[in-house]
Design an enzyme around this catalytic site. Sequence first.
Site, mmCIF file in Angstrom:
data_model
loop_
_atom_site.group_PDB
_atom_site.id
_atom_site.type_symbol
_atom_site.label_atom_id
_atom_site.label_comp_id
_atom_site.label_asym_id
_atom_site.label_seq_id
_atom_site.Cartn_x
_atom_site.Cartn_y
_atom_site.Cartn_z
ATOM 1 N N SER A 1 0.836 -1.209 0.000
ATOM 2 C CA SER A 1 0.000 0.000 0.000
ATOM 3 C C SER A 1 0.867 1.254 0.000
ATOM 4 C CB SER A 1 -0.898 0.022 1.237
ATOM 5 O OG SER A 1 -1.642 -1.159 1.334
HETATM 6 N N1 SAM Z 1 -0.359 -4.701 4.146
HETATM 7 C C1 SAM Z 1 0.359 -5.041 2.959
HETATM 8 C C2 SAM Z 1 1.750 -4.478 2.921
HETATM 9 O O1 SAM Z 1 2.142 -3.759 3.849
HETATM 10 O O2 SAM Z 1 2.473 -4.807 1.974
HETATM 11 C C3 SAM Z 1 -0.380 -4.680 1.701
HETATM 12 C C4 SAM Z 1 -1.552 -5.511 1.512
HETATM 13 S S1 SAM Z 1 -2.150 -5.714 -0.140
HETATM 14 C C5 SAM Z 1 -2.815 -4.148 -0.488
HETATM 15 C C6 SAM Z 1 -3.519 -6.793 0.231
HETATM 16 C C7 SAM Z 1 -3.117 -8.180 0.629
HETATM 17 O O3 SAM Z 1 -4.262 -8.859 1.110
HETATM 18 C C8 SAM Z 1 -2.570 -9.018 -0.512
HETATM 19 O O4 SAM Z 1 -1.311 -9.509 -0.197
HETATM 20 C C9 SAM Z 1 -3.595 -10.139 -0.641
HETATM 21 O O5 SAM Z 1 -3.047 -11.364 -1.076
HETATM 22 C C10 SAM Z 1 -4.120 -10.211 0.773
HETATM 23 N N2 SAM Z 1 -5.430 -10.858 0.918
HETATM 24 C C11 SAM Z 1 -6.510 -10.774 0.106
HETATM 25 N N3 SAM Z 1 -7.531 -11.488 0.614
HETATM 26 C C12 SAM Z 1 -7.085 -12.047 1.779
HETATM 27 C C13 SAM Z 1 -7.681 -12.884 2.754
HETATM 28 N N4 SAM Z 1 -8.934 -13.312 2.647
HETATM 29 N N5 SAM Z 1 -6.926 -13.255 3.819
HETATM 30 C C14 SAM Z 1 -5.639 -12.828 3.938
HETATM 31 N N6 SAM Z 1 -5.028 -12.048 3.038
HETATM 32 C C15 SAM Z 1 -5.740 -11.639 1.979
#
Ligand code: SAM
Length: 211
Positions: free
Chosen positions: A58
């Site tokens: 993000s």
């Molecule tokens: N917080 C992260 C960082 O600092 O890099 C960025 C997060 S990214 C915008 C969103 C993340 O949510 C992705 O890695 C995606 O694979 C994960 N994601 C999506 N659905 C999910 C779920 N149901 N449970 C866990 N992770 C999930």
Amino acid sequence: MLPKEQLIEKWTSSGIVKDKRVIGAFKKIPREIFVPEDKMDEAYGDYPVSIGKGQTISQPSTVVIMTEALEIKEGDKILEVGTGSGYHAAIISCLIGNKGKLVSTEIIPELAKLAQKNIKKLKIKNIKIIEHDGSEGYENEAPYDKIVITAACPKIPNPLINQLKENGIIVAPVGDMNEQLMIKGTKKNGKLAEEKMGNFIFVPLKGKYGY
Ligand code: SAM
């Protein structure tokens, strides 16, 4: 001024971020460790950067705004849904201190491993990264003082509200896949009292309660 300092200057002069502890955490954690090697010179651009598997780290402003909204105290137990690179988790780890614990869930196995590697490089000990569908929360470690969802959700999943302590705070982008409204919910008498924090764009939440 270095790009990292320019970001801090932007936040403090505009008043977007007021909590000095959050700024301190941003200063402390090297974001360059969490972006792919070939994108290191973009580490302090204020935009999301691709980390592979169709996912992103993000943008810095979003990370600090969400972190401040969580009103983190030392010793808090926090659940993150969407570990991604592990960057946001590392920022949170600075604020919960040694007595706090962050449980961070990631649904994509390769990213869970990448984040574990990144966190290890910084010798951070108060984060547990789990490969798991975080849309269901993580009952084994519940209840949580705070919960943060870092992917776009159609609505805040009920299991997450159940796993939040009374007076606990959840921060999540809620909306369709094109745009979401950042919601800060405080649990009062078992229900969320919601504040709106403006529009954001996230990758979609997957899993049982996602898209
Ligand atoms: N917080 C992260 C960082 O600092 O890099 C960025 C997060 S990214 C915008 C969103 C993340 O949510 C992705 O890695 C995606 O694979 C994960 N994601 C999506 N659905 C999910 C779920 N149901 N449970 C866990 N992770 C999930």
